[in-house]
Design an enzyme around this catalytic site. Structure first.
Site, PDB file in Angstrom:
ATOM      1  N   CYS A 171       3.320  12.815  -6.537  1.00  0.00           N
ATOM      2  CA  CYS A 171       3.655  12.419  -5.171  1.00  0.00           C
ATOM      3  C   CYS A 171       5.175  12.477  -5.042  1.00  0.00           C
ATOM      4  CB  CYS A 171       3.107  11.030  -4.863  1.00  0.00           C
ATOM      5  SG  CYS A 171       3.710   9.746  -5.981  1.00  0.00           S
ATOM      6  N   THR A 172       5.724  11.896  -4.003  1.00  0.00           N
ATOM      7  CA  THR A 172       7.157  12.026  -3.756  1.00  0.00           C
ATOM      8  C   THR A 172       7.985  11.322  -4.830  1.00  0.00           C
ATOM      9  OG1 THR A 172       6.684  12.063  -1.387  1.00  0.00           O
ATOM     10  CG2 THR A 172       8.977  11.713  -2.049  1.00  0.00           C
TER      11      THR A 172
END
Length: 248
Positions: free
Chosen positions: A182-183
């Site tokens: 994810c980020t």
């Protein structure tokens, strides 16, 4: 570029969120910081921007609390603050999954550092020769900005949809090593714990998420930019604001 942007999180029980909110709000305003801090019973999630001096001061302030002593912010630079104001908010979860039994503080899923993941992707398999599947746990509009080559995603609109979408694809991961990403690491950490809980045998989370990968491995095996939740909208593999503006 003179503005330092940081993001970090920690899963840790917070029983004094009201007092913590007041103290962090006061300190951030004193330092003229912009951004958002989320406080939930399960932990803290931080997105802040300011001068080098101010960022160093707030990180020192946070780490002075034993619960946050090991915070490891990821940094990037920009010409202007990507936030308009400063907010400290109380939330039910720092990232909403709606699975209360998923408690990262009670035990993390295994993680893989960026350098090791790059080696796996260079070879096309992990250290034991198993195929590596990159599983994007982000929302559809984030994935549209950029993702790892050949990554799997479930076209979700919100993270709470992830468990149901995953349930229909469990057989896909038999005999494979799955790396959730994810980020910044927070969603893929929860996702990896959930995947272990539902029986996927070999699951890793990408340590520090895409932003840490950019910092340590550049853009190898990644296509496009990384969506971020501020006015930059996306950053490129060199952690600079992306040239093009995105439109959700």
């Amino acid at each position: 570029m003179s503005v330092v942007n940081i993001s970090c999180y920690k899963f840790v029980t917070l029983a004094d969120r009201e007092a913590l909110k007041a103290a962090l709000t006061a300190r951030c305003l004193e330092l003229d910081l912009k951004g958002t801090i989320l406080l939930a019973p399960e932990g803290i999630n931080v997105f802040l921007a300011g001068s080098r001096q101010a960022i160093d001061a707030i990180v020192a302030h946070l780490r002075a609390d034993p619960r946050f002593s090991d915070l490891a912010p990821k940094e990037s630079l920009s010409a202007e603050p990507p936030f308009k104001r400063m907010r400290v908010r109380l939330k039910k979860e720092i990232i909403t999954m709606k699975h209360p039994l998923i408690r990262p503080e009670a035990g993390r899923a295994p993680s893989v550092p960026a350098a090791t993941l790059k080696q796996w992707l260079d070879r096309g398999c992990d250290d034991e020769g198993r195929p590596v599947v990159m599983l994007d746990t982000r929302n559809d509009y984030e994935v549209a900005a950029g993702t790892f080559e050949n990554a799997v995603d479930y076209d979700i609109g919100v993270f709470s949809e992830f468990p149901l979408r995953l349930a229909a694809h469990l057989p896909d991961y038999a005999g494979k090593t799955v790396v959730s990403f994810c980020t910044g690491g927070i969603r893929c950490e929860k996702a990896a714990i959930h995947m272990k809980a539902v029986g996927i045998e070999r699951v890793y989370q990408l340590e520090g998420g895409i932003l840490k990968y950019f910092e340590e491995a550049g853009g190898a095996h990644y296509r496009g930019d990384c969506f971020v939740f501020d006015e930059r909208e996306a950053v490129s593999a060199d952690l600079q604001p992306a040239a093009g503006r995105l439109h959700r």
